[in-house]
Design a protein around this motif. Sequence first.
Motif, PDB file in Angstrom:
ATOM      1  N   SER A  65      44.380  30.845  39.324  1.00  0.00           N
ATOM      2  CA  SER A  65      44.882  30.033  40.593  1.00  0.00           C
ATOM      3  C   SER A  65      44.987  30.404  41.811  1.00  0.00           C
ATOM      4  CB  SER A  65      46.289  29.583  40.153  1.00  0.00           C
ATOM      5  OG  SER A  65      46.766  29.109  39.030  1.00  0.00           O
ATOM      6  N   PHE A  66      44.541  31.758  42.067  1.00  0.00           N
ATOM      7  CA  PHE A  66      44.287  32.407  43.168  1.00  0.00           C
ATOM      8  C   PHE A  66      42.756  32.335  43.708  1.00  0.00           C
ATOM      9  CE2 PHE A  66      48.133  33.822  41.726  1.00  0.00           C
ATOM     10  CZ  PHE A  66      49.002  34.058  42.869  1.00  0.00           C
ATOM     11  N   ASP A  67      42.569  32.274  44.870  1.00  0.00           N
ATOM     12  CA  ASP A  67      41.202  32.410  45.647  1.00  0.00           C
ATOM     13  C   ASP A  67      41.396  33.881  45.862  1.00  0.00           C
ATOM     14  OD1 ASP A  67      38.891  32.390  46.892  1.00  0.00           O
ATOM     15  OD2 ASP A  67      39.545  30.883  48.510  1.00  0.00           O
ATOM     16  N   VAL A  68      40.840  34.682  44.997  1.00  0.00           N
ATOM     17  CA  VAL A  68      40.728  36.390  45.134  1.00  0.00           C
ATOM     18  C   VAL A  68      39.752  36.645  46.038  1.00  0.00           C
ATOM     19  CG1 VAL A  68      40.703  38.304  43.686  1.00  0.00           C
ATOM     20  CG2 VAL A  68      41.877  36.178  42.637  1.00  0.00           C
ATOM     21  N   THR A  69      38.523  36.043  46.035  1.00  0.00           N
ATOM     22  CA  THR A  69      37.491  36.415  46.667  1.00  0.00           C
ATOM     23  C   THR A  69      38.153  36.385  48.500  1.00  0.00           C
ATOM     24  OG1 THR A  69      35.949  35.631  45.400  1.00  0.00           O
ATOM     25  CG2 THR A  69      35.090  35.716  47.725  1.00  0.00           C
ATOM     26  N   ALA A  70      38.495  35.488  48.687  1.00  0.00           N
ATOM     27  CA  ALA A  70      39.094  35.163  50.177  1.00  0.00           C
ATOM     28  C   ALA A  70      40.292  36.436  50.442  1.00  0.00           C
ATOM     29  CB  ALA A  70      39.561  33.853  50.457  1.00  0.00           C
ATOM     30  N   LEU A  71      41.199  36.479  49.443  1.00  0.00           N
ATOM     31  CA  LEU A  71      41.887  37.456  49.663  1.00  0.00           C
ATOM     32  C   LEU A  71      41.497  38.948  49.944  1.00  0.00           C
ATOM     33  CD1 LEU A  71      45.105  38.566  49.843  1.00  0.00           C
ATOM     34  CD2 LEU A  71      45.160  38.490  47.397  1.00  0.00           C
ATOM     35  N   ILE A  72      40.420  39.435  49.209  1.00  0.00           N
ATOM     36  CA  ILE A  72      39.938  40.580  48.908  1.00  0.00           C
ATOM     37  C   ILE A  72      39.072  40.729  50.378  1.00  0.00           C
ATOM     38  CG2 ILE A  72      38.164  42.060  47.923  1.00  0.00           C
ATOM     39  CD1 ILE A  72      39.116  40.957  45.297  1.00  0.00           C
ATOM     40  N   ARG A  73      38.554  39.604  50.848  1.00  0.00           N
ATOM     41  CA  ARG A  73      37.801  39.712  52.047  1.00  0.00           C
ATOM     42  C   ARG A  73      38.730  39.862  53.245  1.00  0.00           C
ATOM     43  NH1 ARG A  73      36.787  33.915  53.597  1.00  0.00           N
ATOM     44  NH2 ARG A  73      39.035  34.324  54.344  1.00  0.00           N
ATOM     45  N   ASP A  74      39.913  39.373  53.118  1.00  0.00           N
ATOM     46  CA  ASP A  74      40.779  39.559  54.303  1.00  0.00           C
ATOM     47  C   ASP A  74      41.550  40.878  54.416  1.00  0.00           C
ATOM     48  OD1 ASP A  74      40.234  37.048  55.515  1.00  0.00           O
ATOM     49  OD2 ASP A  74      42.213  36.059  54.809  1.00  0.00           O
ATOM     50  N   LEU A  75      41.649  41.564  52.920  1.00  0.00           N
ATOM     51  CA  LEU A  75      42.056  42.987  52.899  1.00  0.00           C
ATOM     52  C   LEU A  75      41.081  43.921  53.581  1.00  0.00           C
ATOM     53  CD1 LEU A  75      44.022  42.756  49.507  1.00  0.00           C
ATOM     54  CD2 LEU A  75      44.946  42.917  51.582  1.00  0.00           C
ATOM     55  N   ARG A  76      39.884  43.600  53.035  1.00  0.00           N
ATOM     56  CA  ARG A  76      38.666  44.452  53.499  1.00  0.00           C
ATOM     57  C   ARG A  76      38.584  44.485  55.136  1.00  0.00           C
ATOM     58  NH1 ARG A  76      34.587  43.018  48.645  1.00  0.00           N
ATOM     59  NH2 ARG A  76      35.401  44.827  47.274  1.00  0.00           N
ATOM     60  N   TYR A  77      38.748  43.291  55.600  1.00  0.00           N
ATOM     61  CA  TYR A  77      38.718  43.081  57.209  1.00  0.00           C
ATOM     62  C   TYR A  77      39.898  44.001  57.735  1.00  0.00           C
ATOM     63  CZ  TYR A  77      35.403  39.269  57.313  1.00  0.00           C
ATOM     64  OH  TYR A  77      34.294  38.370  57.240  1.00  0.00           O
ATOM     65  N   LEU A  78      41.195  43.994  57.073  1.00  0.00           N
ATOM     66  CA  LEU A  78      42.163  44.584  57.788  1.00  0.00           C
ATOM     67  C   LEU A  78      42.096  45.872  57.684  1.00  0.00           C
ATOM     68  CD1 LEU A  78      45.274  42.236  56.489  1.00  0.00           C
ATOM     69  CD2 LEU A  78      44.233  42.619  58.875  1.00  0.00           C
ATOM     70  N   LYS A  79      41.713  46.459  56.572  1.00  0.00           N
ATOM     71  CA  LYS A  79      41.291  47.934  56.475  1.00  0.00           C
ATOM     72  C   LYS A  79      40.365  48.387  57.319  1.00  0.00           C
ATOM     73  CE  LYS A  79      43.026  50.544  53.263  1.00  0.00           C
ATOM     74  NZ  LYS A  79      42.926  51.331  52.063  1.00  0.00           N
ATOM     75  N   ALA A  80      39.487  47.479  57.704  1.00  0.00           N
ATOM     76  CA  ALA A  80      38.511  47.934  58.596  1.00  0.00           C
ATOM     77  C   ALA A  80      38.815  47.856  60.138  1.00  0.00           C
ATOM     78  CB  ALA A  80      37.212  47.237  58.177  1.00  0.00           C
ATOM     79  N   GLY A  81      40.125  47.214  60.347  1.00  0.00           N
ATOM     80  CA  GLY A  81      40.697  47.171  61.916  1.00  0.00           C
ATOM     81  C   GLY A  81      40.316  46.025  62.213  1.00  0.00           C
ATOM     82  N   LYS A  82      39.795  45.046  61.663  1.00  0.00           N
ATOM     83  CA  LYS A  82      39.545  43.692  61.915  1.00  0.00           C
ATOM     84  C   LYS A  82      40.686  42.612  61.840  1.00  0.00           C
ATOM     85  CE  LYS A  82      34.607  44.448  60.621  1.00  0.00           C
ATOM     86  NZ  LYS A  82      33.445  43.890  59.843  1.00  0.00           N
ATOM     87  N   PRO A  83      40.844  41.669  62.956  1.00  0.00           N
ATOM     88  CA  PRO A  83      42.035  40.700  62.752  1.00  0.00           C
ATOM     89  C   PRO A  83      41.598  39.498  61.680  1.00  0.00           C
ATOM     90  CG  PRO A  83      40.725  40.326  64.746  1.00  0.00           C
ATOM     91  CD  PRO A  83      39.967  41.667  64.047  1.00  0.00           C
TER      92      PRO A  83
END
Length: 207
Positions: A65-83
């Motif tokens: 039920s989750f869009d895990v691809t989008a979630l992982i993308r955003d987590l990677r952005y955040l861990k890279a210092g990106k908004p």
Amino acid sequence: MTFWLLTIAGVSASGKTTLMDYLARGVHKRFGYYPTCVSMDGYYRDFSALAPHELQQVNYDHPDSFDVTALIRDLRYLKAGKPIYPRSYDYVQHKPVEAVTLTETKPVLVLEGILPLHFTEILSLSDLTVYIDTPINDCYARRLRRDTLERGRSEESIRYQFETHVMPMYNAYIQPQKERADRVLADGGQCPILLQDIVEKVAACRD
């Protein structure tokens, strides 16, 4: 700069958000900023095109039920210092809603949700993982109050979902996350020991 991710898992209404809010206040008191907090609920898929009888069959407690691809993308952005543009979910319209303003990343990131530790990619991004092991009957009582008041649902629909969706998924996917977590808590809420652990780990990353 190091970006440090805490991931909190547990069945719906187990106290994840309460714990996250408590930890956020503690981080702010110690470091002078609030963590960037992300809710996995915002990454449910868009089910708005489904007919009413089809919506009744959607299992929001299943990993698919989750869009895990989008979630992982955003987590990677955040861990890279990106908004990111953080997402929330409209449970009345059954679709995700993207924020109109960017959220800047902070050195401490917190993700909470029912199934984050089920996904290996999220585990690998996490620096500390927590599972909240609140008794399932307590969670049902909390969920009943929350979903009738905040999500406009009937008691009958909540009971149906709990018996046909929540409990099978709890046994199959949610509770097994307990074995993958670094820490297991008996309930959500205030946990000074966990907060101190986080403060020490984050401080070590800054040194």
